[in-house]
Design an enzyme around this catalytic site. Structure first.
Site, PDB file in Angstrom:
ATOM      1  N   HIS A  72       0.830  -1.189   0.000  1.00 51.34           N
ATOM      2  CA  HIS A  72       0.000   0.000   0.000  1.00 51.34           C
ATOM      3  C   HIS A  72       0.873   1.250   0.000  1.00 51.34           C
ATOM      4  O   HIS A  72       1.811   1.371   0.792  1.00 51.34           O
ATOM      5  CB  HIS A  72      -0.910   0.023   1.236  1.00 51.34           C
ATOM      6  CG  HIS A  72      -2.099  -0.877   1.101  1.00 51.34           C
ATOM      7  ND1 HIS A  72      -3.226  -0.752   1.876  1.00 51.34           N
ATOM      8  CD2 HIS A  72      -2.341  -1.909   0.267  1.00 51.34           C
ATOM      9  CE1 HIS A  72      -4.113  -1.673   1.544  1.00 51.34           C
ATOM     10  NE2 HIS A  72      -3.586  -2.394   0.561  1.00 51.34           N
ATOM     11  N   TYR A 201      -9.524   5.934   6.897  1.00 43.00           N
ATOM     12  CA  TYR A 201      -9.733   6.389   8.268  1.00 43.00           C
ATOM     13  C   TYR A 201     -10.791   7.486   8.226  1.00 43.00           C
ATOM     14  O   TYR A 201     -10.584   8.536   7.599  1.00 43.00           O
ATOM     15  CB  TYR A 201      -8.439   6.952   8.858  1.00 43.00           C
ATOM     16  CG  TYR A 201      -7.402   5.908   9.183  1.00 43.00           C
ATOM     17  CD1 TYR A 201      -7.237   5.445  10.494  1.00 43.00           C
ATOM     18  CD2 TYR A 201      -6.570   5.377   8.196  1.00 43.00           C
ATOM     19  CE1 TYR A 201      -6.281   4.496  10.808  1.00 43.00           C
ATOM     20  CE2 TYR A 201      -5.609   4.413   8.499  1.00 43.00           C
ATOM     21  CZ  TYR A 201      -5.472   3.982   9.811  1.00 43.00           C
ATOM     22  OH  TYR A 201      -4.527   3.033  10.112  1.00 43.00           O
ATOM     23  N   PRO A 292      -4.729   0.786  18.509  1.00 46.49           N
ATOM     24  CA  PRO A 292      -4.472   0.279  17.157  1.00 46.49           C
ATOM     25  C   PRO A 292      -4.624   1.313  16.053  1.00 46.49           C
ATOM     26  O   PRO A 292      -4.363   1.007  14.888  1.00 46.49           O
ATOM     27  CB  PRO A 292      -5.515  -0.830  17.000  1.00 46.49           C
ATOM     28  CG  PRO A 292      -6.638  -0.422  17.905  1.00 46.49           C
ATOM     29  CD  PRO A 292      -5.983   0.259  19.078  1.00 46.49           C
ATOM     30  N   LYS A 296       0.521   0.180  15.014  1.00 37.49           N
ATOM     31  CA  LYS A 296       1.898   0.133  15.491  1.00 37.49           C
ATOM     32  C   LYS A 296       2.243  -1.034  16.408  1.00 37.49           C
ATOM     33  O   LYS A 296       3.428  -1.260  16.681  1.00 37.49           O
ATOM     34  CB  LYS A 296       2.231   1.434  16.235  1.00 37.49           C
ATOM     35  CG  LYS A 296       2.248   2.663  15.344  1.00 37.49           C
ATOM     36  CD  LYS A 296       3.247   2.497  14.232  1.00 37.49           C
ATOM     37  CE  LYS A 296       3.172   3.612  13.221  1.00 37.49           C
ATOM     38  NZ  LYS A 296       3.980   3.315  12.024  1.00 37.49           N
ATOM     39  N   TYR A 384       3.670   6.880   9.928  1.00 37.31           N
ATOM     40  CA  TYR A 384       2.837   5.730   9.580  1.00 37.31           C
ATOM     41  C   TYR A 384       3.675   4.622   8.924  1.00 37.31           C
ATOM     42  O   TYR A 384       3.508   3.441   9.246  1.00 37.31           O
ATOM     43  CB  TYR A 384       1.710   6.155   8.621  1.00 37.31           C
ATOM     44  CG  TYR A 384       0.579   5.150   8.564  1.00 37.31           C
ATOM     45  CD1 TYR A 384      -0.566   5.320   9.336  1.00 37.31           C
ATOM     46  CD2 TYR A 384       0.651   4.024   7.750  1.00 37.31           C
ATOM     47  CE1 TYR A 384      -1.600   4.402   9.292  1.00 37.31           C
ATOM     48  CE2 TYR A 384      -0.378   3.095   7.703  1.00 37.31           C
ATOM     49  CZ  TYR A 384      -1.505   3.287   8.478  1.00 37.31           C
ATOM     50  OH  TYR A 384      -2.521   2.360   8.454  1.00 37.31           O
TER      51      TYR A 384
END
Length: 390
Positions: A72, A201, A292, A296, A384
């Site tokens: 991704h 998100y 979550p 991580k 990220y």
């Protein structure tokens, strides 16, 4: 029985540590209290940082990942009827993440270690970790109905927040910093192709939602619920309706399908320090828990064991303990940075109980800034995809 490194816990952290040590010529024994079927079926994380993938490749454990993992290059943020894609490679110098389930990572590592003659001991319940202030610690465990003792040079606790290892740190030494969040995640697996190519998100007045996947055929979906929510109170239709209400954009709705599992995950943050005392070391969830939202947990555990494997290998080859002595400080710098990012993602995207309009507008302002500022987007992207390993 004696070994150089006794590893308590056969999740991904313990298994990867054992694998890295095996390839470096350092012997270890993994003790896992659950049976193999349970460990291989335990659903957890699914997003792997670049450095985690690199570590699995170094361990010779990425053959299936490279064939079946989903690379991704970004995530999509949705809020207030708008959306913005954060492009990782352009913001991070070409770094990305992979979607590859923890269950598959665990299966790969168990298969490799079993083939190498270093299989974990399953159904081995550790009862006590003793003599960690000496050069010969002991681990007492129950296996096949018998009490047994494993002596070793070092003990590594990879057995989670409620395991034996964390509490084996002396009370006067151990300090645990915690935050309990006022909401939980309702997570479902569904036999339906993901509605989006990348993770979404979503911030909404109804609460947070995350659209993810485990494979091209299986969706992994989450939405925010109050603590104490009973999954049995939610029908499939109600779940899909709620996900649509929180993540829909321009009238688009999610592709629906049969929901095969559901669970509620309370959110909390925790750091136990130091991560080492005497000959006992903590790694992964035994030392720290992150919500979550930033994906991580598994990645931070991998960072710990990579640092520790390097230090243990250096000690065996040179006799020098400098890297082992620095382990806790080295890891905690990355741990606290990661806790900060996970907290930022959580508080920016979730709607707290009784949240004021003022707080909501602050969240929207932050999301607007990420969309408008390359610097803000880069900060999110760099965290990220994962900070460089120590």
């Amino acid at each position: 029985m004696h070994t150089t490194v006794a590893i308590v816990g056969g999740g991904p952290a313990g298994l990867l540590l054992s694998r890295l040590l095996h390839r470096a010529g350092v012997d270890s024994v993994v003790l896992e209290r659950r049976d193999r079927a349970y460990v291989e079926g335990r659903q957890r994380a699914g997003v792997l940082e670049q450095s985690t993938v690199d570590a699995l490749r170094e361990a010779g454990a990425a053959e299936r990942l490279d064939r079946q993992g989903l690379a991704h290059d970004g995530v999509e943020l949705r809020w207030a009827g708008r959306s913005h894609r954060v492009d990782f490679p352009s913001l991070t110098g070409g770094r990305r993440v992979w979607v590859y389930a923890q269950t598959e990572v665990v299966k790969d590592l168990i298969a490799l270690q079993t083939a190498a003659g270093a299989a974990p001991y399953f159904d081995a319940e550790v009862r006590a970790i003793e003599h960690i202030d000496t050069d010969r610690p002991t681990v007492r465990y129950l296996h096949q109905g018998q009490e047994k003792v494993l002596t070793c040079g070092y003990v590594v606790g990879c057995d989670g927040h409620h395991g034996v290892a964390r509490t084996a740190l002396p009370r006067g030494v151990r300090r645990t910093h915690e935050r309990v969040h006022p909401y939980s995640w309702f997570g479902v697996m569904a036999d339906v192709p993901p509605s989006c190519d990348e993770l979404v998100y979503a911030h909404s007045p109804r609460g947070f939602a995350l659209l993810s996947m485990r494979s091209p055929e299986v969706s992994r979906l989450y939405f925010q619920v109050p603590n104490g929510t009973d999954p049995a109170d939610w029908s499939d239709e109600r779940i899909w309706d709620e996900l649509d209400a929180r993540s829909a954009l321009d009238g688009r709705t999610l592709t629906r399908g049969p929901i095969t599992s559901r669970s509620v995950l309370p959110l909390r943050s925790s750091v136990t320090e130091p991560m080492r005392h005497g000959r006992l070391f903590l790694a992964g969830d035994a030392a720290h828990i992150v919500p979550p939202t930033g994906a991580k947990g598994l990645n931070l555990a991998v960072s710990d064991v990579v640092v520790l494997a390097r230090a243990l290998t250096h000690r065996q080859r040179t006799g020098d303990t400098a890297l082992l002595d620095a382990y806790s400080d080295t890891c905690l710098r990355r741990v606290w940075r990661t806790e900060h990012f996970s907290s930022f993602m959580t508080t920016t995207l979730h709607t707290g109980p009784g949240q004021s309009e003022f707080d909501t507008r602050l969240q929207i302002s932050q999301l607007d800034r990420i969309a408008a500022s390359p610097h803000a987007a880069a900060e999110l992207a760099l965290n990220y995809v994962g900070l460089p390993l120590p």
